[in-house]
Write a protein that holds these residues in place. Structure first.
Motif, PDB file in Angstrom:
ATOM      1  N   PHE A 271      -3.974 -11.988  -0.446  1.00 57.55           N
ATOM      2  CA  PHE A 271      -3.922 -10.544  -0.673  1.00 57.55           C
ATOM      3  C   PHE A 271      -3.075  -9.875   0.399  1.00 57.55           C
ATOM      4  O   PHE A 271      -2.699 -10.491   1.419  1.00 57.55           O
ATOM      5  N   LEU A 272      -2.780  -8.593   0.172  1.00 57.80           N
ATOM      6  CA  LEU A 272      -2.129  -7.738   1.153  1.00 57.80           C
ATOM      7  C   LEU A 272      -3.149  -6.781   1.743  1.00 57.80           C
ATOM      8  O   LEU A 272      -4.182  -6.511   1.125  1.00 57.80           O
ATOM      9  N   VAL A 273      -2.859  -6.250   2.917  1.00 55.55           N
ATOM     10  CA  VAL A 273      -3.662  -5.163   3.463  1.00 55.55           C
ATOM     11  C   VAL A 273      -2.778  -3.923   3.553  1.00 55.55           C
ATOM     12  O   VAL A 273      -1.568  -4.015   3.787  1.00 55.55           O
ATOM     13  N   GLY A 274      -3.386  -2.762   3.336  1.00 54.49           N
ATOM     14  CA  GLY A 274      -2.670  -1.498   3.412  1.00 54.49           C
ATOM     15  C   GLY A 274      -3.598  -0.404   3.888  1.00 54.49           C
ATOM     16  O   GLY A 274      -4.822  -0.590   3.921  1.00 54.49           O
ATOM     17  N   HIS A 275      -3.050   0.727   4.265  1.00 57.08           N
ATOM     18  CA  HIS A 275      -3.875   1.815   4.799  1.00 57.08           C
ATOM     19  C   HIS A 275      -4.717   2.458   3.689  1.00 57.08           C
ATOM     20  O   HIS A 275      -4.626   2.093   2.509  1.00 57.08           O
ATOM     21  N   SER A 276      -5.503   3.439   4.057  1.00 58.47           N
ATOM     22  CA  SER A 276      -6.484   4.027   3.138  1.00 58.47           C
ATOM     23  C   SER A 276      -5.845   4.798   1.991  1.00 58.47           C
ATOM     24  O   SER A 276      -6.526   5.148   1.028  1.00 58.47           O
ATOM     25  N   GLY A 277      -4.552   5.067   2.064  1.00 54.20           N
ATOM     26  CA  GLY A 277      -3.881   5.750   0.972  1.00 54.20           C
ATOM     27  C   GLY A 277      -3.593   4.856  -0.216  1.00 54.20           C
ATOM     28  O   GLY A 277      -3.212   5.341  -1.288  1.00 54.20           O
ATOM     29  N   TYR A 278      -3.768   3.554  -0.044  1.00 51.62           N
ATOM     30  CA  TYR A 278      -3.546   2.608  -1.139  1.00 51.62           C
ATOM     31  C   TYR A 278      -4.839   2.388  -1.921  1.00 51.62           C
ATOM     32  O   TYR A 278      -5.938   2.452  -1.360  1.00 51.62           O
ATOM     33  N   PRO A 279      -4.719   2.069  -3.210  1.00 49.88           N
ATOM     34  CA  PRO A 279      -5.921   1.787  -4.012  1.00 49.88           C
ATOM     35  C   PRO A 279      -6.480   0.407  -3.672  1.00 49.88           C
ATOM     36  O   PRO A 279      -5.767  -0.467  -3.171  1.00 49.88           O
ATOM     37  N   SER A 280      -7.761   0.232  -3.930  1.00 49.67           N
ATOM     38  CA  SER A 280      -8.394  -1.070  -3.742  1.00 49.67           C
ATOM     39  C   SER A 280      -8.150  -1.908  -4.999  1.00 49.67           C
ATOM     40  O   SER A 280      -8.560  -1.541  -6.095  1.00 49.67           O
ATOM     41  N   ALA A 306      -6.920  -2.131  11.224  1.00 49.27           N
ATOM     42  CA  ALA A 306      -6.033  -1.164  11.865  1.00 49.27           C
ATOM     43  C   ALA A 306      -5.029  -1.852  12.786  1.00 49.27           C
ATOM     44  O   ALA A 306      -3.839  -1.499  12.802  1.00 49.27           O
ATOM     45  N   SER A 307      -5.496  -2.835  13.544  1.00 50.25           N
ATOM     46  CA  SER A 307      -4.582  -3.549  14.450  1.00 50.25           C
ATOM     47  C   SER A 307      -3.569  -4.377  13.661  1.00 50.25           C
ATOM     48  O   SER A 307      -2.419  -4.521  14.072  1.00 50.25           O
ATOM     49  N   THR A 308      -3.987  -4.879  12.501  1.00 50.89           N
ATOM     50  CA  THR A 308      -3.085  -5.659  11.660  1.00 50.89           C
ATOM     51  C   THR A 308      -1.984  -4.782  11.081  1.00 50.89           C
ATOM     52  O   THR A 308      -0.814  -5.187  11.010  1.00 50.89           O
ATOM     53  N   ARG A 309      -2.332  -3.566  10.682  1.00 52.17           N
ATOM     54  CA  ARG A 309      -1.348  -2.666  10.078  1.00 52.17           C
ATOM     55  C   ARG A 309      -0.273  -2.240  11.073  1.00 52.17           C
ATOM     56  O   ARG A 309       0.799  -1.763  10.665  1.00 52.17           O
ATOM     57  N   LYS A 310      -0.518  -2.427  12.349  1.00 48.06           N
ATOM     58  CA  LYS A 310       0.499  -2.096  13.348  1.00 48.06           C
ATOM     59  C   LYS A 310       1.735  -2.981  13.212  1.00 48.06           C
ATOM     60  O   LYS A 310       2.812  -2.630  13.708  1.00 48.06           O
ATOM     61  N   MET A 311       1.569  -4.123  12.532  1.00 46.83           N
ATOM     62  CA  MET A 311       2.716  -5.007  12.332  1.00 46.83           C
ATOM     63  C   MET A 311       3.785  -4.332  11.480  1.00 46.83           C
ATOM     64  O   MET A 311       4.980  -4.484  11.738  1.00 46.83           O
ATOM     65  N   SER A 312       3.363  -3.609  10.455  1.00 50.25           N
ATOM     66  CA  SER A 312       4.344  -2.913   9.622  1.00 50.25           C
ATOM     67  C   SER A 312       5.012  -1.788  10.424  1.00 50.25           C
ATOM     68  O   SER A 312       6.226  -1.556  10.288  1.00 50.25           O
ATOM     69  N   ASP A 313       4.241  -1.094  11.248  1.00 49.03           N
ATOM     70  CA  ASP A 313       4.828  -0.058  12.100  1.00 49.03           C
ATOM     71  C   ASP A 313       5.874  -0.653  13.038  1.00 49.03           C
ATOM     72  O   ASP A 313       6.946  -0.074  13.246  1.00 49.03           O
TER      73      ASP A 313
END
Length: 362
Positions: A271-280, A306-313
């Motif tokens: 799966f992918l992970v995304g911030h809260s603006g994405y649907p589940s 949250a720490s994982t999403r920093k990779m996209s940033d």
């Protein structure tokens, strides 16, 4: 020849010679005209001064181009990388590929074309900074229209490398390797990537309202998935800035393919992970909604998320830090050209990572 006609002819000839033409050919024209006029006893004193001056100016133009190429070649490796944002080794390898591609004309009906090396340096000068075309054209001493034409050709060539450079993992070993790397870095198993969007600032377009984003400036959106090495594995670009991430996702080919056949992109429960603006979704996991009912385990997962999403940033920061044009497109209002340039930058981003070409300041 009176002085007015001489000035007009001189202006037109210099303008033509500055537009990708062979300066030696125009020098020959001047010589032939002078010699033919001599034979007919039609050369007055003004002509005898004018044509040598014309030859001198044309040769001077060629010398200025050669001199600037010599200046670039004289830069140290550090200066080269700091100004053009690629290492000299990476640039030379791409120049060799560009030369073999056929995208840069090898002939122009008897006129000498711009060489691939010069064309690639023009493109790098454009994408490495946010300055307008005029100073770039001035440095390389060609017309603004020729500069823009060169940039479009190099961008078109880079886009042919899209499927080669930006690849979704298909092989089981590649998938397993990415999941293992994410697990070791984040503690989250079966994770195949991070999905996120970034806004690219543009000048006010015709349909301004559609491109005005929530932060109040005009932009287009780049959606990308990023692996554990900060490479882009999928990109979707060109949606207007007023769209949110969920809407952009649902318009992307990634969403359509995954919804029709999840296993084609996300086998083995990846799966992918995304911030809260994405649907589940079965293949996309946002964080748990913050409320007072979250368990300690859920809060811990949100912290890892949250720490994982920093990779996209970090990947987007690397992209815009290396290719500063992606921070801001001034003057240009052609959305298709802007989109193609952003995609080309993403391709070069992956190419540089594959070549271990890193920028220390990022």
């Amino acid at each position: 020849m009176d002085s007015r006609k001489a000035i007009l002819w001189l202006t037109e000839t210099v303008a033509i010679s500055s537009d990708d033409s062979d300066t030696s050919s125009w020098s020959d024209v001047c010589t032939d005209k002078l010699e033919s006029s001599d034979d007919e006893n039609e050369v007055d004193d003004e002509d005898r001064l004018f044509f040598p001056l014309m030859q001198y100016l044309i040769r001077l133009r060629r010398k200025r181009v050669d001199d600037y190429l010599h200046i670039i070649d004289s830069w140290t490796d550090s200066e080269f990388k700091n100004r053009l944002r690629l290492s000299r080794k990476t640039a030379y390898r791409l120049i060799d590929e560009l030369e073999k591609s056929g995208f840069i004309a090898s002939h122009k009906f008897g006129l000498k074309p711009l060489e691939p090396k010069l064309c690639f340096y023009i493109f790098l000068s454009f994408i490495a900074n946010t300055e307008p075309l005029t100073p770039i054209a001035t440095r390389f001493d060609i017309s603004i229209s020729s500069t823009f034409r060169v940039i479009r050709r190099v961008v078109a060539w880079i886009l042919t490398k899209l499927n080669e450079a930006v690849k979704w993992p298909q092989d089981f070993n590649d998938i397993q390797c990415i999941c293992d790397m994410f697990h070791s870095k984040t503690g989250i198993p079966n994770m195949l990537g991070v999905i996120d969007c970034t806004h690219v600032r543009i000048e006010k377009p015709k349909n301004a309202r559609e491109y005005c984003n929530p932060k109040g400036y005009f932009s287009i959106i780049l959606q990308a998935t990023v692996d554990a090495n900060l490479r882009f594995t999928n990109i979707f670009c060109g949606e207007p800035g007023s769209s949110n991430c969920s809407r952009v996702l649902k318009k992307s080919p990634l969403y359509n393919t995954a919804m029709q056949n999840r296993n084609a992109l996300f086998p083995h429960n990846t799966f992918l992970v995304g911030h809260s603006g994405y649907p589940s979704l079965p293949w996309l996991v946002p964080p748990f909604r913050e409320n007072k009912r979250l368990t300690p385990q859920q809060r811990e997962y949100n912290s890892l998320h949250a720490s994982t999403r920093k990779m996209s940033d970090k990947a987007f920061t690397m992209l815009k830090g290396r290719f500063r044009r992606i921070k801001l497109f001034t003057v240009y209002r052609n959305i298709a050209f802007i989109t193609d340039t952003i995609v080309a930058a993403c391709i070069l981003h992956n190419y540089c990572l594959n070549e271990h070409d890193h920028l220390e300041e990022i």
